[in-house]
Design a protein around this motif. Structure first.
Motif, PDB file in Angstrom:
ATOM      1  N   UNK A   1       0.856  -1.171   0.019  1.00  0.00           N
ATOM      2  CA  UNK A   1      -0.090  -0.105   0.014  1.00  0.00           C
ATOM      3  C   UNK A   1       0.862   1.266  -0.011  1.00  0.00           C
ATOM      4  N   UNK A   2       0.078   2.483  -0.140  1.00  0.00           N
ATOM      5  CA  UNK A   2       1.064   3.814  -0.389  1.00  0.00           C
ATOM      6  C   UNK A   2       1.895   3.861   0.924  1.00  0.00           C
ATOM      7  N   UNK A   3       2.993   4.538   0.904  1.00  0.00           N
ATOM      8  CA  UNK A   3       3.658   4.656   1.997  1.00  0.00           C
ATOM      9  C   UNK A   3       3.312   6.119   2.732  1.00  0.00           C
TER      10      UNK A   3
ATOM     11  N   UNK B   1      -4.545   8.415  16.577  1.00  0.00           N
ATOM     12  CA  UNK B   1      -5.138   7.854  15.632  1.00  0.00           C
ATOM     13  C   UNK B   1      -4.933   6.234  15.658  1.00  0.00           C
ATOM     14  N   UNK B   2      -4.965   5.794  14.242  1.00  0.00           N
ATOM     15  CA  UNK B   2      -5.042   4.346  14.224  1.00  0.00           C
ATOM     16  C   UNK B   2      -3.400   3.921  13.915  1.00  0.00           C
ATOM     17  N   UNK B   3      -3.159   2.684  14.284  1.00  0.00           N
ATOM     18  CA  UNK B   3      -1.858   2.127  14.368  1.00  0.00           C
ATOM     19  C   UNK B   3      -1.379   1.948  12.770  1.00  0.00           C
ATOM     20  N   UNK B   4       0.112   2.449  12.841  1.00  0.00           N
ATOM     21  CA  UNK B   4       0.592   2.214  11.297  1.00  0.00           C
ATOM     22  C   UNK B   4       1.738   1.031  11.578  1.00  0.00           C
ATOM     23  N   UNK B   5       1.660   0.141  10.350  1.00  0.00           N
ATOM     24  CA  UNK B   5       2.454  -0.910  10.613  1.00  0.00           C
ATOM     25  C   UNK B   5       3.762  -0.670   9.312  1.00  0.00           C
ATOM     26  N   UNK B   6       4.950  -0.678   9.704  1.00  0.00           N
ATOM     27  CA  UNK B   6       6.079  -0.514   8.550  1.00  0.00           C
ATOM     28  C   UNK B   6       6.865  -1.581   8.599  1.00  0.00           C
ATOM     29  N   UNK B   7       8.105  -1.355   8.559  1.00  0.00           N
ATOM     30  CA  UNK B   7       9.094  -2.456   8.562  1.00  0.00           C
ATOM     31  C   UNK B   7       9.352  -2.892   9.963  1.00  0.00           C
TER      32      UNK B   7
ATOM     33  N   UNK C   1      -5.800   8.195   9.411  1.00  0.00           N
ATOM     34  CA  UNK C   1      -6.933   7.106   8.638  1.00  0.00           C
ATOM     35  C   UNK C   1      -6.299   5.533   8.596  1.00  0.00           C
ATOM     36  N   UNK C   2      -7.124   4.770   8.155  1.00  0.00           N
ATOM     37  CA  UNK C   2      -6.626   3.185   8.149  1.00  0.00           C
ATOM     38  C   UNK C   2      -6.831   2.823   6.598  1.00  0.00           C
ATOM     39  N   UNK C   3      -6.071   1.741   6.463  1.00  0.00           N
ATOM     40  CA  UNK C   3      -6.563   1.192   5.196  1.00  0.00           C
ATOM     41  C   UNK C   3      -6.889  -0.398   5.257  1.00  0.00           C
ATOM     42  N   UNK C   4      -6.934  -0.704   6.398  1.00  0.00           N
ATOM     43  CA  UNK C   4      -7.352  -2.364   6.755  1.00  0.00           C
ATOM     44  C   UNK C   4      -8.263  -2.145   7.903  1.00  0.00           C
TER      45      UNK C   4
ATOM     46  N   UNK D   1      -8.425  -1.980  12.274  1.00  0.00           N
ATOM     47  CA  UNK D   1      -8.301  -0.698  11.718  1.00  0.00           C
ATOM     48  C   UNK D   1      -6.833  -0.109  11.806  1.00  0.00           C
ATOM     49  N   UNK D   2      -6.081  -0.530  11.029  1.00  0.00           N
ATOM     50  CA  UNK D   2      -4.648  -0.314  11.024  1.00  0.00           C
ATOM     51  C   UNK D   2      -4.277   0.187   9.514  1.00  0.00           C
TER      52      UNK D   2
END
Length: 380
Positions: A18-20, A30-36, A45-48, A71-72
């Motif tokens: 997905x978009x970085x 806000x909503x948790x963001x998962x990276x490396x 926002x969340x995309x999942x 909602x991550x």
């Protein structure tokens, strides 16, 4: 007999990056963001909407799998496994992929990465019965939770010792309890290690005495771990030794985080030139000295010279001022450490047993050797 089928990962899920997100847009709300590296921040926002499997696809942690929170937001540094087939349990897929690993699909030396093309080559053995998949996932999840609980118990024991030390002695930097604060050279004899010549292989030709390097000084162990390399009797003539009860301190390292890392030795050892050893005087309790360094690591690092290589020379090391409470108080703390460490050792043995059990369960589960007790299942 349980039937299994071979499936390609791309046939049971949609692989998508997905978009970085720019670091500047991340926040603490806000909503948790998962990276490396798992959760790296939060976003508006969340995309999942639902929990999703995200495989780290860039950097040193390449191949790590995270099961995201509901909602991550999953960034492009992780490959999201979207739209998993209905006949595949997501938790089971998590354990199946973890067991398989990704070593054969990681590319790039300087910057490890996993591509969609690489993941498309992955083929898994999956039970045809989703009920069996659920059974495996639930069983391994319970074992994993027990392991996590035991690790947390071990961590809490270290926290207990840390808080006990601070309660009894306070912070070294401010010394609010007004203990004597003296240079390290007054704690005991300080010895810098040495490396016998590599040009003469006879220096390392036998197991006469362990030769400790900074790798043998770990953050999780009170005592130096066993050395892989040893010196011969001849090699020892050009080396330095520290007896049982001495504190070995990493004083030269590529990273500032490694400087000041310390461990005691419960045997006589030799050690290299990146280490300074303190052989404590009779008015210094070794376990107190160890925890003094463990608690004061940042304070010690502030004395290291700044540059490409972080160094604490013997001269600089000797002049570091540390608090030196009365021996009676040091001894009281040491007895608390001994009792706590004995309990910690029991927990570590228990942890090892749980990890062995997990390995055994995983082996049986993925070889189809585990049965579902239908009577028990109906009862619950």
């Amino acid at each position: 007999m349980m039937k299994w089928k071979k499936v390609r990962l791309t046939d049971i899920s949609k692989l998508k990056q997905w978009k970085n997100l720019p670091i500047s847009e991340l926040s603490t709300e806000g909503f948790p963001v998962y990276g490396a590296n798992g959760i790296i921040g939060r976003y508006k926002e969340y995309n999942h909407q639902f929990p999703t499997l995200a495989i780290t696809c860039r950097g040193a942690t390449c191949g790590t799998i995270n099961s995201t929170e509901p909602k991550s937001y999953i960034t492009s540094n992780a490959m999201a496994l979207d739209n998993i087939s209905e006949d595949v349990d997501q938790k089971f897929l998590y354990y199946a992929l973890n067991r398989r690993g990704f070593k054969d699909v990681i590319t790039g030396a300087a910057q490890p990465q996993i591509t969609r093309e690489g993941l498309s080559k992955i083929v898994l053995d999956i039970p045809e019965s989703k009920e069996y998949q659920l059974h495996i996932a639930n069983l391994l999840s319970k074992a994993e939770n027990l392991i996590a609980q035991r690790k947390e118990s071990i961590r809490l024991l270290d926290e207990f010792l840390k808080s006990t030390f601070l309660e009894m002695f306070g912070e070294v930097s401010c010394n609010k309890k007004k203990f004597d604060k003296v240079e390290l050279k007054y704690f005991g004899e300080i010895i810098t290690g040495n490396t016998p010549s590599r040009k003469n292989p006879d220096n390392y030709s036998s197991n006469f005495i362990e030769w400790i390097k900074t790798d043998n000084i770990t953050s999780d162990n009170t005592y130096v771990i066993k050395a892989v390399e040893c010196l011969s009797e001849r090699g020892l003539k050009n080396a330095r030794t520290a007896s049982s009860g001495s504190l070995l301190v990493a004083c030269i390292a590529g990273s500032i985080e490694s400087v000041g890392r310390a461990a005691l030795t419960d045997r006589t050892v030799s050690f290299n030139q990146q280490i300074n050893a303190i052989q404590p005087n009779k008015d210094v309790e070794p376990l107190y000295l160890y925890w003094l360094f463990k608690i004061s690591k940042k304070y010690i690092q502030n004395h290291a010279s700044k540059g490409m290589k972080k160094i604490l020379t013997k001269g600089e090391f000797e002049k570091i001022k540390m608090i030196k409470p009365p021996l009676e108080l040091q001894t009281k703390f040491a007895r608390i450490v001994e009792k706590t460490e004995a309990l910690k050792e029991q927990y570590k043995q228990s942890l090892q047993e749980l990890e062995n059990l997990y390995g055994c369960l995983s082996q049986k589960a993925f070889h189809g050797e585990m049965c579902i007790n239908k009577k028990v299942r109906r009862k619950f």
